[in-house]
Write a protein that holds these residues in place. Sequence first.
Motif, PDB file in Angstrom:
ATOM      1  N   GLY A 272       0.710  -1.052  -0.136  1.00 39.10           N
ATOM      2  CA  GLY A 272      -0.137  -0.216   0.012  1.00 39.10           C
ATOM      3  C   GLY A 272       0.812   1.380  -0.111  1.00 39.10           C
ATOM      4  N   LEU A 273       1.938   1.245  -0.623  1.00 37.27           N
ATOM      5  CA  LEU A 273       2.924   2.325  -0.565  1.00 37.27           C
ATOM      6  C   LEU A 273       2.892   3.076  -1.924  1.00 37.27           C
ATOM      7  CD1 LEU A 273       5.969   0.817   1.186  1.00 37.27           C
ATOM      8  CD2 LEU A 273       4.391   2.396   2.139  1.00 37.27           C
ATOM      9  N   THR A 274       3.082   4.284  -1.889  1.00 34.03           N
ATOM     10  CA  THR A 274       3.166   4.945  -3.007  1.00 34.03           C
ATOM     11  C   THR A 274       4.503   5.174  -3.443  1.00 34.03           C
ATOM     12  OG1 THR A 274       3.394   7.150  -2.139  1.00 34.03           O
ATOM     13  CG2 THR A 274       1.133   6.655  -2.807  1.00 34.03           C
ATOM     14  N   GLN A 275       5.045   5.459  -4.766  1.00 37.70           N
ATOM     15  CA  GLN A 275       6.292   5.643  -4.887  1.00 37.70           C
ATOM     16  C   GLN A 275       6.829   6.584  -3.904  1.00 37.70           C
ATOM     17  OE1 GLN A 275       6.419   6.317  -9.073  1.00 37.70           O
ATOM     18  NE2 GLN A 275       6.372   4.146  -9.676  1.00 37.70           N
TER      19      GLN A 275
ATOM     20  N   ILE B  37      12.450   5.685  -7.741  1.00 39.03           N
ATOM     21  CA  ILE B  37      11.832   4.409  -7.591  1.00 39.03           C
ATOM     22  C   ILE B  37      11.124   4.065  -8.643  1.00 39.03           C
ATOM     23  CG2 ILE B  37       9.932   3.466  -6.324  1.00 39.03           C
ATOM     24  CD1 ILE B  37      12.398   3.886  -4.295  1.00 39.03           C
ATOM     25  N   SER B  38      10.512   5.084  -9.543  1.00 35.61           N
ATOM     26  CA  SER B  38       9.863   4.567 -10.711  1.00 35.61           C
ATOM     27  C   SER B  38      10.906   4.334 -11.865  1.00 35.61           C
ATOM     28  CB  SER B  38       9.120   5.912 -11.128  1.00 35.61           C
ATOM     29  OG  SER B  38       8.720   5.677 -12.634  1.00 35.61           O
ATOM     30  N   ARG B  39      11.930   4.559 -11.870  1.00 37.49           N
ATOM     31  CA  ARG B  39      12.852   4.391 -12.921  1.00 37.49           C
ATOM     32  C   ARG B  39      13.665   2.807 -12.483  1.00 37.49           C
ATOM     33  NH1 ARG B  39      17.351   8.429 -13.392  1.00 37.49           N
ATOM     34  NH2 ARG B  39      18.210   7.127 -15.404  1.00 37.49           N
ATOM     35  N   ILE B  40      13.726   2.551 -11.323  1.00 43.71           N
ATOM     36  CA  ILE B  40      14.174   1.081 -10.664  1.00 43.71           C
ATOM     37  C   ILE B  40      12.850   0.009 -11.063  1.00 43.71           C
ATOM     38  CG2 ILE B  40      14.594  -0.443  -8.716  1.00 43.71           C
ATOM     39  CD1 ILE B  40      15.729   2.279  -7.241  1.00 43.71           C
ATOM     40  N   GLU B  41      11.649   0.374 -10.827  1.00 46.37           N
ATOM     41  CA  GLU B  41      10.545  -0.360 -11.194  1.00 46.37           C
ATOM     42  C   GLU B  41      10.349  -0.454 -12.693  1.00 46.37           C
ATOM     43  OE1 GLU B  41       7.565   0.774  -7.285  1.00 46.37           O
ATOM     44  OE2 GLU B  41       7.255   1.500  -9.368  1.00 46.37           O
ATOM     45  N   CYS B  42      10.663   0.203 -13.525  1.00 44.93           N
ATOM     46  CA  CYS B  42      10.700   0.296 -14.836  1.00 44.93           C
ATOM     47  C   CYS B  42      11.789  -0.040 -15.428  1.00 44.93           C
ATOM     48  CB  CYS B  42      10.283   1.637 -15.451  1.00 44.93           C
ATOM     49  SG  CYS B  42       8.633   2.128 -15.037  1.00 44.93           S
TER      50      CYS B  42
END
Length: 404
Positions: free
Chosen positions: A6-9, A35-40
């Motif tokens: 339930g965490l946002t980036q 975080i977004s770049r790591i996830e992607c």
Amino acid sequence: MRLARGLTQAELAARVRAEIERSTGKPSPVDAQAISRIECGEISWPRRSTREALVAVLGVESESALGLFAKRTRRESERGDTTKRRSFLALTSLAVSELGDSAPGRVGVADVMALRSRFARLVELDSYLGGADTFHLYFSELARNEQILAHSNLTSNVRRELTTILAAEQAQQSGWAAFDAGHSDLAVRFFDYGLKAAEEANSMDLVANSLLHMSYVSGTAESMRSAESACTAIGPEATGRRMALLDSRRAWSYAVGGNREQAVRALDAARHAVDSEDDAAPAWCSWVDHAELDIMTGRVWSVLGRPDAAIEPLTKALENYPDSWSRDKSLYLTWLADAHLDAGDIDRAIVAGEQALALATRAASVRPLARVREVANRCAATSSTFGVDLARRAQETRLVTASP
């Protein structure tokens, strides 16, 4: 894993920064964009302090459990490329860590057939359950697939079947379940995953299906663009149920956008297509028939405010529609209720609304109840005592469901 907690980036980034500062005594620049770049997969091997903080914050045993690999070997490079291509670290890491080290050492054609057969049986549950109940089933199948890709010995043909064909189908079904459970943003990520996998496999059927799903969850203008892109992807020579489904979804997108002329043309094209022979229709459209087109026709005319054209096809189709398919039947009844309201028949509208509410409580889906509340509020606005009561009960109704 982030989503499961339930965490946002931004929230995950804040926890990672706090963990880095606690362990190193130094501030960290990690933010939501990082975080977004790591996830992607844009950052496949972040600096050591970030990796260690992610492991600690997300509570996994190792960096590999998060899908992070240093690209020191060709095989590890392939793993990293797959993660980047699918943009799925934040999702698959949860299920993979839950599954543990259960991936078989070698996977062959027979194993792929077994996986496909199992997934097909799970997909059948969608007619009876809602997305909040089925999401983890479909997601776990996709995660298991990714685990096999990461840890098992595969031939190139088997890898293609797993990495593209089956993965695309699993991602599309996972996305549909997420959307049905009320998580549109998550659904779009799954559909995008499925689209990329389908493009890798050069499977225009699956490309079209991914785009169709996107048209359902996107805004009006984007919906029409996605529906048109699906038709372009499948090509001008496509016939039968493929085109029937594509054209019916195009009709819906046009109707929602208020484009009556285009919606009518698309409906006519769908009727023509479903009559053509199509013995080899893929699973994603094999269920399309005249009854389904009656439902879509009624929905389209209901949205366009033409009750005279909406009521008959919806009534005809719903007469034999099983209550066990509660989610879909509830939704379709709400468009019938809307049509009755537009025709000035408040009593029939309330009857349809009551039936829709009763069915909506059986499915682990947020969509039927949301639609019932809209219709019930319209009924209440007529000052009908029964309409006011329906609106009150619809508003008080709560669904007890799982959540992606």
